[in-house]
Design an enzyme around this catalytic site. Structure first.
Site, PDB file in Angstrom:
ATOM      1  N   ASP A  67      74.006 -42.642  18.837  1.00  0.00           N
ATOM      2  CA  ASP A  67      73.934 -43.720  19.823  1.00  0.00           C
ATOM      3  C   ASP A  67      75.307 -44.386  19.994  1.00  0.00           C
ATOM      4  O   ASP A  67      76.246 -44.105  19.245  1.00  0.00           O
ATOM      5  CB  ASP A  67      72.883 -44.765  19.424  1.00  0.00           C
ATOM      6  CG  ASP A  67      73.029 -45.244  17.982  1.00  0.00           C
ATOM      7  OD1 ASP A  67      74.058 -44.935  17.349  1.00  0.00           O
ATOM      8  OD2 ASP A  67      72.128 -45.919  17.500  1.00  0.00           O
ATOM      9  N   ASN A 136      64.046 -54.379  13.206  1.00  0.00           N
ATOM     10  CA  ASN A 136      62.900 -54.288  14.106  1.00  0.00           C
ATOM     11  C   ASN A 136      62.301 -52.874  14.127  1.00  0.00           C
ATOM     12  O   ASN A 136      61.477 -52.557  14.973  1.00  0.00           O
ATOM     13  CB  ASN A 136      63.326 -54.686  15.523  1.00  0.00           C
ATOM     14  CG  ASN A 136      64.543 -53.883  15.990  1.00  0.00           C
ATOM     15  OD1 ASN A 136      64.959 -52.926  15.317  1.00  0.00           O
ATOM     16  ND2 ASN A 136      65.111 -54.247  17.132  1.00  0.00           N
ATOM     17  N   HIS A 138      63.950 -50.111  14.752  1.00  0.00           N
ATOM     18  CA  HIS A 138      64.576 -49.162  15.673  1.00  0.00           C
ATOM     19  C   HIS A 138      65.226 -48.014  14.917  1.00  0.00           C
ATOM     20  O   HIS A 138      65.663 -48.153  13.781  1.00  0.00           O
ATOM     21  CB  HIS A 138      65.535 -49.863  16.665  1.00  0.00           C
ATOM     22  CG  HIS A 138      66.885 -50.227  16.120  1.00  0.00           C
ATOM     23  ND1 HIS A 138      67.791 -50.948  16.850  1.00  0.00           N
ATOM     24  CD2 HIS A 138      67.497 -49.976  14.925  1.00  0.00           C
ATOM     25  CE1 HIS A 138      68.888 -51.102  16.132  1.00  0.00           C
ATOM     26  NE2 HIS A 138      68.740 -50.523  14.969  1.00  0.00           N
ATOM     27  N   GLU A 143      64.278 -48.676  20.670  1.00  0.00           N
ATOM     28  CA  GLU A 143      63.887 -50.041  20.369  1.00  0.00           C
ATOM     29  C   GLU A 143      62.363 -50.214  20.416  1.00  0.00           C
ATOM     30  O   GLU A 143      61.651 -49.334  20.916  1.00  0.00           O
ATOM     31  CB  GLU A 143      64.543 -50.976  21.395  1.00  0.00           C
ATOM     32  CG  GLU A 143      66.076 -50.913  21.405  1.00  0.00           C
ATOM     33  CD  GLU A 143      66.727 -51.561  20.185  1.00  0.00           C
ATOM     34  OE1 GLU A 143      66.957 -50.832  19.197  1.00  0.00           O
ATOM     35  OE2 GLU A 143      66.999 -52.762  20.213  1.00  0.00           O
TER      36      GLU A 143
HETATM   37  C1  F6R Z   1      73.657 -46.980  14.197  1.00  0.00           C
HETATM   38  C2  F6R Z   1      72.226 -46.942  14.497  1.00  0.00           C
HETATM   39  C3  F6R Z   1      71.312 -48.032  14.103  1.00  0.00           C
HETATM   40  C4  F6R Z   1      71.446 -48.393  12.634  1.00  0.00           C
HETATM   41  C5  F6R Z   1      70.471 -49.486  12.219  1.00  0.00           C
HETATM   42  C6  F6R Z   1      70.727 -49.936  10.801  1.00  0.00           C
HETATM   43  O1  F6R Z   1      74.293 -45.830  14.737  1.00  0.00           O
HETATM   44  O2  F6R Z   1      71.770 -46.009  15.087  1.00  0.00           O
HETATM   45  O3  F6R Z   1      69.982 -47.647  14.400  1.00  0.00           O
HETATM   46  O4  F6R Z   1      71.233 -47.246  11.859  1.00  0.00           O
HETATM   47  O5  F6R Z   1      70.580 -50.571  13.073  1.00  0.00           O
HETATM   48  O6  F6R Z   1      71.993 -50.499  10.734  1.00  0.00           O
HETATM   49  P1  F6R Z   1      72.682 -50.887   9.340  1.00  0.00           P
HETATM   50  O7  F6R Z   1      72.843 -49.605   8.605  1.00  0.00           O
HETATM   51  O8  F6R Z   1      74.001 -51.500   9.702  1.00  0.00           O
HETATM   52  O9  F6R Z   1      71.723 -51.793   8.661  1.00  0.00           O
END
Ligand code: F6R
Length: 242
Positions: A67, A136, A138, A143
């Site tokens: 992403d 959340n 995701h 989302e």
């Molecule tokens: C990042 C991504 C997000 C993160 C998620 C957790 O490329 O795809 O889905 O993996 O938000 O983020 P952290 O690891 O910073 O808690």
């Protein structure tokens, strides 16, 4: 879902890295998709260490983006591609042509989604995808309330995602929209690795593993998949009953 609970972030990272190394040793020309964010950073350190010790060779692997923040370019510290470059690719010399990442500055986002979908199709399918999890639920930028049948798409980011986003950037950037592989790409992947650490992730892990299977919590949609491997530290797993 296969769940492994490790003592702490360090152990979780070692175990995840060992899993990836073993996978790549068995299939050295794998198509890999590795999340950015903070959770995988130590896993990347262990992967780099293993490359330096000649325990694994990623030079035949290809890498596709999970992403990116729309409007955020590769030069911005904290963008997904910059994170992967600085924490992994630049440290293990991956040939540029083996890396296909979303350009957050693409003017035609539909064409950008097609470019990534085509890259995956050309290479068959994703062999291993390593995901972090949002507060959340995701996965990538899939989302809450996501349509589970989507491939790459542009998405209005959830309020929780926007709020958390500031932790990645040194300067304020707009994080209204994201561009992401779809949940369909994720569930179509041969092997899915989901990693999480810290008590702040405990509640969403409980919903993911033991809650209702619903697109309101995208991560819960992985519940019935036997090819999902969760690596959690004790804190992230602290609310799980099993
Ligand atoms: C990042 C991504 C997000 C993160 C998620 C957790 O490329 O795809 O889905 O993996 O938000 O983020 P952290 O690891 O910073 O808690």
């Amino acid at each position: 879902m296969n769940i492994k609970v490790l003592t702490d972030y360090e152990e979780m990272s070692i175990c995840t890295a060992e899993f990836i190394i073993d996978f790549v040793q068995k299939k050295p020309d794998s198509l890999l998709c590795l999340a950015g964010g903070h959770t995988p950073l130590k896993t990347f350190d262990f992967l780099v260490e293993a490359v330096n010790k000649v325990q694994v060779d990623f030079s035949r692997c290809k890498f596709v983006s999970l992403d990116e923040w729309v409007g955020v370019g590769i030069s911005v510290k904290g963008s997904c591609q910059e994170t992967l470059n600085s924490s992994l690719f630049d440290r293990i010399s991956i040939p540029k042509e083996h890396i296909c990442f979303f350009n957050g500055l693409a003017e035609n986002v539909e064409a950008e989604c097609k470019r990534i979908d085509d890259f995956i199709k050309t290479n068959g399918k994703i062999d291993l995808i390593m995901l972090g999890i949002g507060l959340n639920g995701h996965l990538g930028f899939n989302e809450p309330n996501i349509n589970p049948n989507l491939y790459s798409h542009v998405v209005e980011l959830d309020d929780v995602t926007k709020e958390v986003s500031s932790k990645y950037f040194e300067e304020p950037v707009s994080t209204e929209k994201g561009i992401s592989l779809g949940l369909k790409h994720i569930v179509d992947s041969d092997t899915i690795v989901l990693i999480a650490d810290g008590v702040k992730k405990a509640e969403i892990l409980k919903q993911t593993v033991e809650g209702e299977k619903t697109n309101k919590v995208p991560s819960s949609l992985l519940q019935d998949q036997p090819n999902v491997h969760l690596f959690l530290d004790k804190e992230a797993a602290s609310l799980l009953e099993g």
